[in-house]
Scaffold this active site. Structure first.
Site, PDB file in Angstrom:
ATOM      1  N   HIS A   1      10.916 -22.954  10.393  1.00 24.95           N
ATOM      2  CA  HIS A   1      10.001 -23.628  11.317  1.00 24.95           C
ATOM      3  C   HIS A   1       8.521 -23.465  10.969  1.00 24.95           C
ATOM      4  CE1 HIS A   1      13.036 -23.947  14.918  1.00 24.95           C
ATOM      5  NE2 HIS A   1      13.485 -24.485  13.800  1.00 24.95           N
TER       6      HIS A   1
ATOM      7  N   ARG B   1       9.986 -32.291  12.684  1.00 26.20           N
ATOM      8  CA  ARG B   1       9.005 -32.086  13.758  1.00 26.20           C
ATOM      9  C   ARG B   1       8.108 -30.876  13.506  1.00 26.20           C
ATOM     10  NH1 ARG B   1      13.695 -29.698  15.330  1.00 26.20           N
ATOM     11  NH2 ARG B   1      13.615 -27.804  16.600  1.00 26.20           N
ATOM     12  N   HIS B   2       8.570 -29.981  12.637  1.00 25.60           N
ATOM     13  CA  HIS B   2       7.777 -28.770  12.365  1.00 25.60           C
ATOM     14  C   HIS B   2       6.616 -29.049  11.414  1.00 25.60           C
ATOM     15  CE1 HIS B   2      10.742 -26.585  14.575  1.00 25.60           C
ATOM     16  NE2 HIS B   2      11.697 -27.115  13.815  1.00 25.60           N
TER      17      HIS B   2
ATOM     18  N   ARG C   1       7.500   1.747   7.213  1.00 24.14           N
ATOM     19  CA  ARG C   1       7.743   2.831   8.166  1.00 24.14           C
ATOM     20  C   ARG C   1       8.468   2.331   9.404  1.00 24.14           C
ATOM     21  NH1 ARG C   1       1.477   4.783   7.473  1.00 24.14           N
ATOM     22  NH2 ARG C   1       1.720   5.717   5.396  1.00 24.14           N
TER      23      ARG C   1
ATOM     24  N   GLY D   1      -0.900  -4.969   9.167  1.00 26.76           N
ATOM     25  CA  GLY D   1      -2.193  -5.044   8.473  1.00 26.76           C
ATOM     26  C   GLY D   1      -2.139  -6.025   7.318  1.00 26.76           C
TER      27      GLY D   1
ATOM     28  N   CYS E   1       3.426  -2.815   3.948  1.00 28.39           N
ATOM     29  CA  CYS E   1       2.554  -1.697   4.302  1.00 28.39           C
ATOM     30  C   CYS E   1       3.338  -0.845   5.304  1.00 28.39           C
ATOM     31  CB  CYS E   1       1.201  -2.176   4.847  1.00 28.39           C
ATOM     32  SG  CYS E   1       1.264  -3.148   6.356  1.00 28.39           S
TER      33      CYS E   1
ATOM     34  N   THR F   1       3.403  -0.871   8.615  1.00 28.15           N
ATOM     35  CA  THR F   1       3.971  -1.673   9.706  1.00 28.15           C
ATOM     36  C   THR F   1       4.251  -3.122   9.322  1.00 28.15           C
ATOM     37  OG1 THR F   1       1.755  -2.311  10.393  1.00 28.15           O
ATOM     38  CG2 THR F   1       2.711  -0.349  11.455  1.00 28.15           C
ATOM     39  N   GLY F   2       3.627  -3.591   8.267  1.00 24.89           N
ATOM     40  CA  GLY F   2       3.680  -5.015   7.916  1.00 24.89           C
ATOM     41  C   GLY F   2       2.585  -5.808   8.605  1.00 24.89           C
TER      42      GLY F   2
ATOM     43  N   ASP G   1       0.867  -1.179   0.000  1.00 24.53           N
ATOM     44  CA  ASP G   1       0.000   0.000   0.000  1.00 24.53           C
ATOM     45  C   ASP G   1       0.903   1.227   0.000  1.00 24.53           C
ATOM     46  OD1 ASP G   1       0.896   0.368   2.589  1.00 24.53           O
ATOM     47  OD2 ASP G   1      -1.082   0.361   3.526  1.00 24.53           O
ATOM     48  N   HIS G   2       0.316   2.386   0.267  1.00 23.89           N
ATOM     49  CA  HIS G   2       1.090   3.627   0.234  1.00 23.89           C
ATOM     50  C   HIS G   2       2.156   3.696   1.334  1.00 23.89           C
ATOM     51  CE1 HIS G   2      -2.616   3.947   2.497  1.00 23.89           C
ATOM     52  NE2 HIS G   2      -2.046   4.842   3.264  1.00 23.89           N
TER      53      HIS G   2
HETATM   54  C1  RB5 Z   1      -1.661   3.089   6.241  1.00 21.08           C
HETATM   55  O1  RB5 Z   1      -1.653   4.362   6.758  1.00 21.08           O
HETATM   56  C2  RB5 Z   1      -1.265   2.067   7.306  1.00 21.08           C
HETATM   57  O2  RB5 Z   1      -2.287   1.944   8.228  1.00 21.08           O
HETATM   58  C3  RB5 Z   1      -0.931   0.752   6.675  1.00 21.08           C
HETATM   59  O3  RB5 Z   1       0.113   0.926   5.753  1.00 21.08           O
HETATM   60  C4  RB5 Z   1      -0.447  -0.362   7.581  1.00 21.08           C
HETATM   61  O4  RB5 Z   1       0.565   0.086   8.421  1.00 21.08           O
HETATM   62  C5  RB5 Z   1      -1.469  -1.127   8.295  1.00 21.08           C
HETATM   63  O5  RB5 Z   1      -1.153  -2.094   8.999  1.00 21.08           O
END
Ligand code: RB5
Length: 149
Positions: free
Chosen positions: A98, A132-133, A109, A70, A65, A67-68, A8-9
């Site tokens: 694993h 085992r995994h 970000r 979402g 995204c 944070t990764g 995403d952005h």
């Molecule tokens: C977008 O602003 C932000 O919420 C998205 O990129 C992501 O971090 C969601 O988990």
């Protein structure tokens, strides 16, 4: 190996950097967008990318995204997907070894491009250990099956 990427952005520049890096390494990369930097809803990109991995069209996926997180939440709703949000080398390695993770989720970000490219390399270069995994992955699949209506 074929790799799907999407963002995403919050992950636009990083997705493009990862795509260029993987292509330079000789991987075939399918880009599920976005293709210009504009606000989008990350679940839509996660769904397209995850479907391409779940169907076998691509072997692994990388979603970016802000944070990764979402992206990982959305991708993990697709049957057969094991998506892992990682910010460190150890997690990127062991989620393949694993967990047999098939999608790596990164935070544009959260980490810089240098770390992100190393995590992408570790992810695509590491194979599931099995043994085992395997049983534990099968148990995850059983949960998935039990949730189907
Ligand atoms: C977008 O602003 C932000 O919420 C998205 O990129 C992501 O971090 C969601 O988990």
């Amino acid at each position: 190996m074929k790799i799907a990427v999407g963002c995403d952005h919050g992950g636009f520049e990083l997705k493009n950097a990862i795509k260029a890096h993987l292509e330079e390494r000789g991987f075939e990369v399918s880009d599920f967008g976005i293709y210009e930097n504009r606000p989008v809803d990350y679940p839509e990109i996660a769904l397209k990318t995850a479907n391409s991995v779940a169907s076998g069209e691509n072997d692994l996926g990388i979603l970016v995204c802000g944070t990764g997180i979402g992206m990982s939440m959305a991708a993990n709703k697709v049957n057969g997907i094991r998506a892992a949000a990682c910010s460190d080398h150890y997690s990127a390695k062991y989620t393949r070894l694993h967990n047999n993770a098939n999608i790596l989720c990164l935070g544009g970000r959260v980490i810089g491009a240098g770390t992100a490219l190393e995590l992408a390399d570790i992810f695509v270069d590491t194979e599931f250990e099995g043994g085992r995994h395997r049983k534990r992955i099968d148990l995850i699949s059983e949960i998935e099956e039990s949730q189907k209506k």
